[in-house]
Design an enzyme around this catalytic site. Structure first.
Site, mmCIF file in Angstrom:
data_model
loop_
_atom_site.group_PDB
_atom_site.id
_atom_site.type_symbol
_atom_site.label_atom_id
_atom_site.label_comp_id
_atom_site.label_asym_id
_atom_site.label_seq_id
_atom_site.Cartn_x
_atom_site.Cartn_y
_atom_site.Cartn_z
ATOM 1 N N LYS A 150 16.771 -22.958 -26.329
ATOM 2 C CA LYS A 150 15.597 -23.425 -25.581
ATOM 3 C C LYS A 150 15.061 -24.774 -26.056
ATOM 4 O O LYS A 150 14.651 -25.604 -25.240
ATOM 5 C CB LYS A 150 14.497 -22.368 -25.646
ATOM 6 C CG LYS A 150 14.863 -21.079 -24.924
ATOM 7 C CD LYS A 150 13.748 -20.058 -24.972
ATOM 8 C CE LYS A 150 14.158 -18.784 -24.236
ATOM 9 N NZ LYS A 150 13.070 -17.787 -24.192
ATOM 10 N N ASP B 218 8.341 -19.060 -19.495
ATOM 11 C CA ASP B 218 7.982 -18.018 -20.464
ATOM 12 C C ASP B 218 6.495 -18.062 -20.792
ATOM 13 O O ASP B 218 5.827 -17.028 -20.873
ATOM 14 C CB ASP B 218 8.754 -18.209 -21.778
ATOM 15 C CG ASP B 218 10.191 -17.729 -21.724
ATOM 16 O OD1 ASP B 218 10.493 -16.837 -20.909
ATOM 17 O OD2 ASP B 218 11.010 -18.235 -22.512
#
Length: 278
Positions: free
Chosen positions: A70, A106
């Site tokens: 990420k 997220d």
């Protein structure tokens, strides 16, 4: 039927075989009658940039990004949305002409779920981990107005995370690193405990510290499945926000970014449930 007109989507990760995202997104594509398919794309860390370029060259319209990519993926994007810029991590990529636009879905997913679970300004929170998921968790916790302690197995990573958040979110935010060994005692007193480590991911056998939970606490685990963290939280009577809930909410946000359509979130959640035969 997959054809030359089928839109391609996928998830980059290492490991990625455990991912439930293909089942969730393919169910959504079918529900809305979209000619699209979503596949797992295992990419080792040293091959991430090559994988991102290759997926773009092959015409992929969108990607999800999971552990451990990420943060590195964010560095390779041509453009980042505001949340991804603050976090320095992405979990969703959208195709641009010459490369990828990065988003962090997220973080807003966690914020909404934590607020729905009752987390409010002034709550005390401890965040476990300091990687890409933890950056999103920190943004979300600070967005609720909670005071956040960060514990990571690498102390310097916890310090870096807190410094990043305090710099990016200048104002009335509290984020402070603490020792990993102190996490169980601090978690027992906290109002909110968020697990953003990889403990429990893909069958990893890392030992979970001896946490004790209690009624009135809110717990969130980024890892889905029946993890040790979730079992302890359930046994202690804490309010649970599961990895599946996070997966569905962030996935719905990604689906809309890619397609411009409202995601069939309830159907996506149903696609994750184990199927039983008569």
């Amino acid at each position: 039927m997959i054809s030359g007109q089928t839109a391609l989507y996928g998830v980059l990760g290492h490991p990625v075989g455990h991912s439930l995202s293909p089942a969730m997104h393919n169910a959504a594509f079918r529900e809305l009658g979209l000619d699209a398919v979503y596949v797992p794309l295992p990419v080792a860390p040293e091959a991430l940039l090559e994988g991102m370029r290759g997926a773009h060259a092959l015409g992929f319209q969108g990607l999800n990004v999971t552990v451990p990519h990420k943060q590195r993926a964010a560095e390779a994007c041509l453009r980042l949305d505001e949340v991804a810029r603050i976090c320095g991590a992405v979990n969703t990529l959208r195709r641009m002409g010459e490369g990828w636009e990065g988003f962090n879905t997220d973080a807003p997913a966690c914020l909404a779920l934590l607020q729905a679970a009752g987390v409010r300004r002034g709550s005390s929170a401890i965040l476990l981990g300091a990687g890409g998921a933890a950056l999103a968790g920190a943004w979300a916790l600070l967005g609720t107005g909670a005071e956040v302690l960060v514990a990571a197995r690498r102390a310097e990573a916890a310090e870096e995370l807190c410094h990043r958040m305090l710099t990016a979110l200048a104002g009335e935010v509290v984020a402070r690193p603490v020792e990993w060994e102190d996490a169980p005692e601090l978690a027992e007193r906290a109002d909110v405990v968020v697990n953003a480590t990889s403990i429990g991911l893909g069958g990893k056998s890392d030992a979970l510290p001896p946490f004790r939970f209690r009624p009135g606490q809110v717990t969130l685990d980024f890892v889905y499945g029946e993890t040790a963290f979730m079992r302890l939280a359930r046994a202690g009577g804490a309010t649970l926000v599961t990895g599946e809930q996070v997966l569905v909410r962030q996935g719905a946000l990604a689906f809309t970014l890619w397609t411009g359509k409202a995601a069939p979130e309830a159907l996506m959640a149903a696609a994750l449930r184990p199927r039983t035969t008569p």
